[in-house]
Design a protein around this motif. Structure first.
Motif, PDB file in Angstrom:
ATOM      1  N   PHE A 142       0.499  -1.706   0.300  1.00 47.16           N
ATOM      2  CA  PHE A 142       0.007  -0.149  -0.139  1.00 47.16           C
ATOM      3  C   PHE A 142       1.095   0.886  -0.325  1.00 47.16           C
ATOM      4  CE2 PHE A 142      -2.183  -3.497   2.028  1.00 47.16           C
ATOM      5  CZ  PHE A 142      -3.798  -3.492   1.110  1.00 47.16           C
ATOM      6  N   GLY A 143       2.301   1.158  -0.376  1.00 43.82           N
ATOM      7  CA  GLY A 143       2.447   2.614  -0.102  1.00 43.82           C
ATOM      8  C   GLY A 143       3.301   3.229   1.564  1.00 43.82           C
ATOM      9  N   GLU A 144       4.352   3.584   1.069  1.00 43.50           N
ATOM     10  CA  GLU A 144       4.927   4.327   2.599  1.00 43.50           C
ATOM     11  C   GLU A 144       4.234   5.431   2.924  1.00 43.50           C
ATOM     12  OE1 GLU A 144       8.892   5.946   1.625  1.00 43.50           O
ATOM     13  OE2 GLU A 144      10.123   4.390   1.678  1.00 43.50           O
ATOM     14  N   ASP A 145       3.246   5.603   3.360  1.00 47.82           N
ATOM     15  CA  ASP A 145       2.181   6.606   3.885  1.00 47.82           C
ATOM     16  C   ASP A 145       1.349   5.341   4.057  1.00 47.82           C
ATOM     17  OD1 ASP A 145       3.357   8.870   2.001  1.00 47.82           O
ATOM     18  OD2 ASP A 145       1.436   8.654   0.298  1.00 47.82           O
ATOM     19  N   GLY A 147       2.740   2.878   6.324  1.00 45.33           N
ATOM     20  CA  GLY A 147       3.464   2.232   7.315  1.00 45.33           C
ATOM     21  C   GLY A 147       2.958   2.892   8.421  1.00 45.33           C
ATOM     22  N   LEU A 148       3.890   2.198   9.112  1.00 47.87           N
ATOM     23  CA  LEU A 148       3.635   2.434  10.890  1.00 47.87           C
ATOM     24  C   LEU A 148       5.176   3.225  11.290  1.00 47.87           C
ATOM     25  CD1 LEU A 148       1.245   0.296  12.245  1.00 47.87           C
ATOM     26  CD2 LEU A 148       0.919   2.369  11.690  1.00 47.87           C
ATOM     27  N   ALA A 149       6.131   2.725  10.957  1.00 51.27           N
ATOM     28  CA  ALA A 149       7.739   2.781  11.054  1.00 51.27           C
ATOM     29  C   ALA A 149       7.888   4.607  11.801  1.00 51.27           C
ATOM     30  CB  ALA A 149       8.781   2.935  10.006  1.00 51.27           C
ATOM     31  N   ASP A 150       7.091   5.476  10.935  1.00 56.53           N
ATOM     32  CA  ASP A 150       7.274   6.770  11.642  1.00 56.53           C
ATOM     33  C   ASP A 150       6.568   7.671  12.459  1.00 56.53           C
ATOM     34  OD1 ASP A 150       8.745   7.370   9.244  1.00 56.53           O
ATOM     35  OD2 ASP A 150       7.529   8.282   7.736  1.00 56.53           O
ATOM     36  N   GLU A 151       5.746   6.174  12.965  1.00 55.41           N
ATOM     37  CA  GLU A 151       4.538   6.831  13.820  1.00 55.41           C
ATOM     38  C   GLU A 151       4.784   5.975  15.128  1.00 55.41           C
ATOM     39  OE1 GLU A 151      -0.498   5.414  14.367  1.00 55.41           O
ATOM     40  OE2 GLU A 151       0.640   6.265  12.645  1.00 55.41           O
ATOM     41  N   LEU A 152       4.927   4.520  15.496  1.00 56.71           N
ATOM     42  CA  LEU A 152       5.477   4.315  16.269  1.00 56.71           C
ATOM     43  C   LEU A 152       6.260   3.789  16.715  1.00 56.71           C
ATOM     44  CD1 LEU A 152       3.177   1.332  15.594  1.00 56.71           C
ATOM     45  CD2 LEU A 152       2.726   2.676  16.906  1.00 56.71           C
ATOM     46  N   ARG A 153       6.820   3.305  18.263  1.00 55.62           N
ATOM     47  CA  ARG A 153       8.710   3.294  18.042  1.00 55.62           C
ATOM     48  C   ARG A 153       8.641   1.603  18.864  1.00 55.62           C
ATOM     49  NH1 ARG A 153       9.721   7.505  22.878  1.00 55.62           N
ATOM     50  NH2 ARG A 153      10.309   9.177  22.338  1.00 55.62           N
ATOM     51  N   PHE A 154       8.962   0.665  17.157  1.00 55.96           N
ATOM     52  CA  PHE A 154       8.970  -0.581  17.506  1.00 55.96           C
ATOM     53  C   PHE A 154       9.736  -1.341  19.153  1.00 55.96           C
ATOM     54  CE2 PHE A 154       7.745   0.618  13.413  1.00 55.96           C
ATOM     55  CZ  PHE A 154       7.117  -0.247  12.623  1.00 55.96           C
ATOM     56  N   PRO A 155       9.747  -2.073  19.221  1.00 51.74           N
ATOM     57  CA  PRO A 155      10.509  -2.554  20.982  1.00 51.74           C
ATOM     58  C   PRO A 155      11.259  -3.199  19.986  1.00 51.74           C
ATOM     59  CG  PRO A 155       7.989  -3.630  19.890  1.00 51.74           C
ATOM     60  CD  PRO A 155       8.650  -2.149  19.067  1.00 51.74           C
TER      61      PRO A 155
END
Length: 220
Positions: A142-145, A147-155
């Motif tokens: 679905f594209g980078e827009d 994605g959740l990488a910029d929104e969450l602090r992945f453990p």
């Protein structure tokens, strides 16, 4: 404003499940963190594949011999295809993401809450991969827009790199119930070597400490 397609809503529901999973896992003092993480990320995967199949015009429903959608006897709603069924069609047989997903589908039934923290430590690398694989797949589909990488602090799960690291891992394994350890070992036995070594199956991080340059003595 144009009405959003059905697949878009399924995608947002998927991402909300994963947001909740990360929040519950990282929340201090929360019991059953690993189980909650697995449940919600797994639901996120299901809704993600449903969104992809819907957008692609593929079937997400269970159908009878005549091709008609089958209804639930209780609420009358249509029965959806299972995550296992969708993943079998979506992933290539040797895709490490598929092996990782199937690992957690089975592990959920093996969790004993008294030992959940030890089990979490035992499968930490795979837990990280479960999350990163989801993010990778969302972006691919679905594209980078989306994605959740910029929104969450992945453990990020780190294993000790000291000389006691091996002993620490052994102690964790000793505390985990034998049935769980044997199940993990049996599952690993059935995974091809190339898949087992892939970061998408089990994420591994190696840290190399470097001296602080500020503490180095100045040359004469």
């Amino acid at each position: 404003m144009a009405r959003r397609p059905k697949w878009w809503h399924a995608l947002q529901d998927s991402k909300n499940e994963v947001r909740l999973a990360v929040d519950l896992y990282n929340r201090s003092g929360t019991e059953r963190q690993l189980e909650a993480f697995i449940v919600h990320v797994t639901m996120g995967w299901l809704k993600l594949l449903q969104a992809h199949f819907e957008k692609s015009g593929q079937n997400i429903y269970i159908r009878n011999e005549r091709g008609h959608r089958v209804r639930h006897p209780d609420d009358g709603g249509f029965k959806h295809r299972s995550l296992r069924d969708l993943s079998e069609e979506f992933f290539a047989p040797n895709d490490p993401r598929k092996a990782n997903l199937e690992f957690f589908t089975g592990l959920r039934n093996q969790i004993e809450h008294r030992y959940e923290r030890d089990i979490a430590a035992l499968v930490a690398g795979r837990t990280q991969a479960y999350l990163l694989n989801y993010e990778q797949t969302v972006v691919e589909l679905f594209g980078e827009d989306e994605g959740l990488a910029d929104e969450l602090r992945f453990p990020l799960f780190l294993s000790s790199i000291t000389g006691d690291a091996v002993d620490s891992i052994k102690k964790v394994r000793e505390r985990v119930p034998r049935g769980v350890v044997e199940w993990v070992q049996d599952y690993d036995t059935g995974v091809e070597a190339g898949i087992a070594e892939d970061q998408r199956y089990e994420f591994k991080v190696y840290l190399i400490p470097t001296p602080d340059r500020k503490q180095k003595p100045m040359p004469p």
